[in-house]
Design a protein around this motif. Sequence first.
Motif, PDB file in Angstrom:
ATOM      1  N   ASP A 143      38.877-117.504  64.222  1.00  0.00           N
ATOM      2  CA  ASP A 143      39.011-118.340  63.144  1.00  0.00           C
ATOM      3  C   ASP A 143      38.499-117.678  61.694  1.00  0.00           C
ATOM      4  OD1 ASP A 143      39.477-121.304  62.057  1.00  0.00           O
ATOM      5  OD2 ASP A 143      37.467-120.571  61.315  1.00  0.00           O
ATOM      6  N   ILE A 144      39.313-117.671  60.690  1.00  0.00           N
ATOM      7  CA  ILE A 144      38.811-117.099  59.492  1.00  0.00           C
ATOM      8  C   ILE A 144      38.829-118.091  58.513  1.00  0.00           C
ATOM      9  CG2 ILE A 144      39.184-115.468  57.673  1.00  0.00           C
ATOM     10  CD1 ILE A 144      40.610-113.532  59.555  1.00  0.00           C
ATOM     11  N   GLU A 145      37.874-118.420  57.716  1.00  0.00           N
ATOM     12  CA  GLU A 145      37.667-119.570  56.663  1.00  0.00           C
ATOM     13  C   GLU A 145      37.219-118.822  55.432  1.00  0.00           C
ATOM     14  OE1 GLU A 145      34.549-123.141  55.679  1.00  0.00           O
ATOM     15  OE2 GLU A 145      35.200-123.101  57.793  1.00  0.00           O
ATOM     16  N   ILE A 146      38.159-119.019  54.417  1.00  0.00           N
ATOM     17  CA  ILE A 146      37.831-118.391  53.166  1.00  0.00           C
ATOM     18  C   ILE A 146      37.506-119.683  52.303  1.00  0.00           C
ATOM     19  CG2 ILE A 146      38.475-117.017  51.352  1.00  0.00           C
ATOM     20  CD1 ILE A 146      38.279-115.574  53.925  1.00  0.00           C
ATOM     21  N   ASN A 147      36.261-119.930  51.839  1.00  0.00           N
ATOM     22  CA  ASN A 147      36.121-121.105  51.082  1.00  0.00           C
ATOM     23  C   ASN A 147      36.489-120.828  49.494  1.00  0.00           C
ATOM     24  OD1 ASN A 147      35.211-122.955  52.840  1.00  0.00           O
ATOM     25  ND2 ASN A 147      33.244-121.935  52.797  1.00  0.00           N
ATOM     26  N   ILE A 205      33.842-116.970  54.767  1.00  0.00           N
ATOM     27  CA  ILE A 205      33.379-116.381  53.534  1.00  0.00           C
ATOM     28  C   ILE A 205      33.281-117.336  52.599  1.00  0.00           C
ATOM     29  CG2 ILE A 205      34.084-114.919  51.697  1.00  0.00           C
ATOM     30  CD1 ILE A 205      34.157-113.401  54.414  1.00  0.00           C
ATOM     31  N   LYS A 206      31.947-117.626  51.957  1.00  0.00           N
ATOM     32  CA  LYS A 206      31.688-118.752  51.296  1.00  0.00           C
ATOM     33  C   LYS A 206      32.524-118.747  49.970  1.00  0.00           C
ATOM     34  CE  LYS A 206      26.992-119.367  53.389  1.00  0.00           C
ATOM     35  NZ  LYS A 206      25.662-119.406  52.935  1.00  0.00           N
ATOM     36  N   ASN A 207      32.485-117.388  49.466  1.00  0.00           N
ATOM     37  CA  ASN A 207      33.349-117.451  47.922  1.00  0.00           C
ATOM     38  C   ASN A 207      34.444-116.487  48.289  1.00  0.00           C
ATOM     39  OD1 ASN A 207      31.228-118.904  46.101  1.00  0.00           O
ATOM     40  ND2 ASN A 207      29.865-117.765  46.967  1.00  0.00           N
ATOM     41  N   ASP A 208      34.608-115.615  47.553  1.00  0.00           N
ATOM     42  CA  ASP A 208      35.965-114.725  47.193  1.00  0.00           C
ATOM     43  C   ASP A 208      35.861-113.420  48.057  1.00  0.00           C
ATOM     44  OD1 ASP A 208      37.035-116.551  45.499  1.00  0.00           O
ATOM     45  OD2 ASP A 208      36.542-115.510  43.684  1.00  0.00           O
ATOM     46  N   ILE A 209      37.115-112.957  48.470  1.00  0.00           N
ATOM     47  CA  ILE A 209      37.018-111.302  48.817  1.00  0.00           C
ATOM     48  C   ILE A 209      38.011-110.923  47.646  1.00  0.00           C
ATOM     49  CG2 ILE A 209      37.876-109.735  50.324  1.00  0.00           C
ATOM     50  CD1 ILE A 209      37.491-111.800  52.536  1.00  0.00           C
ATOM     51  N   THR A 210      37.580-109.810  46.989  1.00  0.00           N
ATOM     52  CA  THR A 210      38.281-109.187  45.820  1.00  0.00           C
ATOM     53  C   THR A 210      38.275-107.815  45.941  1.00  0.00           C
ATOM     54  OG1 THR A 210      37.336-111.227  44.336  1.00  0.00           O
ATOM     55  CG2 THR A 210      38.394-109.359  43.273  1.00  0.00           C
ATOM     56  N   THR A 211      39.267-107.172  45.886  1.00  0.00           N
ATOM     57  CA  THR A 211      39.379-105.751  45.748  1.00  0.00           C
ATOM     58  C   THR A 211      40.183-105.148  44.333  1.00  0.00           C
ATOM     59  OG1 THR A 211      41.684-105.403  46.760  1.00  0.00           O
ATOM     60  CG2 THR A 211      39.822-105.440  48.173  1.00  0.00           C
ATOM     61  N   HIS A 212      39.785-104.214  43.970  1.00  0.00           N
ATOM     62  CA  HIS A 212      40.231-103.796  42.563  1.00  0.00           C
ATOM     63  C   HIS A 212      40.800-102.382  42.772  1.00  0.00           C
ATOM     64  CE1 HIS A 212      37.011-106.554  41.671  1.00  0.00           C
ATOM     65  NE2 HIS A 212      37.581-106.731  40.337  1.00  0.00           N
ATOM     66  N   GLY A 213      41.010-101.691  43.836  1.00  0.00           N
ATOM     67  CA  GLY A 213      41.550-100.436  43.856  1.00  0.00           C
ATOM     68  C   GLY A 213      43.051-100.454  44.479  1.00  0.00           C
ATOM     69  N   GLY A 214      43.825 -99.373  44.689  1.00  0.00           N
ATOM     70  CA  GLY A 214      44.964 -99.133  45.117  1.00  0.00           C
ATOM     71  C   GLY A 214      44.664 -98.067  46.506  1.00  0.00           C
ATOM     72  N   LEU A 215      45.634 -97.165  46.697  1.00  0.00           N
ATOM     73  CA  LEU A 215      45.771 -96.388  47.788  1.00  0.00           C
ATOM     74  C   LEU A 215      44.648 -95.377  47.890  1.00  0.00           C
ATOM     75  CD1 LEU A 215      47.543 -95.857  50.237  1.00  0.00           C
ATOM     76  CD2 LEU A 215      48.806 -94.154  49.054  1.00  0.00           C
ATOM     77  N   GLY A 216      43.961 -95.048  48.685  1.00  0.00           N
ATOM     78  CA  GLY A 216      42.765 -93.897  48.742  1.00  0.00           C
ATOM     79  C   GLY A 216      42.459 -93.500  49.864  1.00  0.00           C
ATOM     80  N   ASN A 217      41.732 -92.310  49.983  1.00  0.00           N
ATOM     81  CA  ASN A 217      41.141 -91.812  51.287  1.00  0.00           C
ATOM     82  C   ASN A 217      40.131 -92.628  51.799  1.00  0.00           C
ATOM     83  OD1 ASN A 217      42.484 -89.249  52.383  1.00  0.00           O
ATOM     84  ND2 ASN A 217      42.256 -88.504  50.433  1.00  0.00           N
TER      85      ASN A 217
END
Length: 434
Positions: free
Chosen positions: A375-379, A338-350
Amino acid sequence: MVSVKNFEEFINAIEVREEKISITRSFLIPYPVILPEGVSISGKAQEDGALPLLSFQNNDGLGLTKNNTIADLNIQTSIENRAIFLTNKSGDLGKFTFKNLMLTGQFSFIARNNFEKADVEIDGIDIIAADARRYLEQPQKYGVNVLQGALTVYNFNSNENSKINLAAKNVSIGRRNAPVIGSGIFIAGFGDEGGRTEVSTLETKAVYSNGKIPVGVSDFITAAVFIVNGTFAKSITHNGEIATYGVNDMVLDTWGKVDTWESNDQVISYGPSGIGFVNFGIVNNFIMHAPLKTFGQGARGYNQYDGTLKNGIFDSISTYGDGSIGIQISKKVGSIVIKNDITTHGGLGNSLVKGVNILLPAYAISIKNAGEVDDIEINGSLITHGSNVTTYIVENGGIVHHLEVSGTVDAKGINSQPVKIEKGGLSTQNFLAN
């Protein structure tokens, strides 16, 4: 070559089997027209540069037989009809060429029983509008049926020796906020066994689709681009935005095999349970040079449910709905960057999982039982904003051999935590900023 300027002249040319027909004016056709074997039709630009429009009244448009070419035309049917379709022919059907076409209605190339072989070459198809929901030839697997697309190429022959060879470029489907209905691009073989469709290249511009599947229906799905089982693709490239709008509308989905799949523009899901990239097949190289975003409830970023991904490169992944996981892995995969971010904004959901709606927190990365990553690389960083969410979780039976995060691992929501490795899970991680 014979030139025609009206319906009567066109039908006369078809009846005497003129091999090359040039259409010089727009006109209405009251019934479907089947092109005889070896017949090619093309439009000639009019005095103002506009290509002719063939309009079909409440019926399908042009039928194909063998060795046909259609070029430089606008073709309009009702959106629920087929602008171009293959008649039920057997044997080796030769080569079909489609060039510089603007369509209203479905492009449908479905080969059936006793079909042997066909080469399909596309260079420039723009489907303005189509509704593919009523066609009953639908692949079934993983508890769901897949709706056909505005552009459908489907080897519906169980004979394993039958084959469609497809090369397609400059394909555009729908318009932003005016998507086609059903899937966008649908390419399929008969199934895990049977007739094949082999794709040497698929190059698209923008693709917009909406399945219009009702909320709560869990056994139908669509995709903007669906590479179904029985399909073997060497190269897929997207040079325009790819977006879906409805319930269970995946954006990029495969049950087949893809060597290299590359996107040069953003991938967006606006509807509930619409996954950005979902892989049930085998993908050797998946490369995204632009962001992947999902906005609906349960609309995850990337999911690996079956098969494998050998190498995946993503620009960034952002999800905004409850239950919308950034990455979820349930099978063995190789390397993910992942070249940049992984971002989530929610909570619990279907969220829809293999034909069943279940409750999920909006994890940034979730490694399920039987999920394994080399291997997982988060830059960038891993960030969650919702309450009661774990940013990075490895469940019992999940394995991550190496994870490296250059930025932070942050859980901003109430009662949330950045990392959880369950008993029976394994993760070797290096958080450089923590």
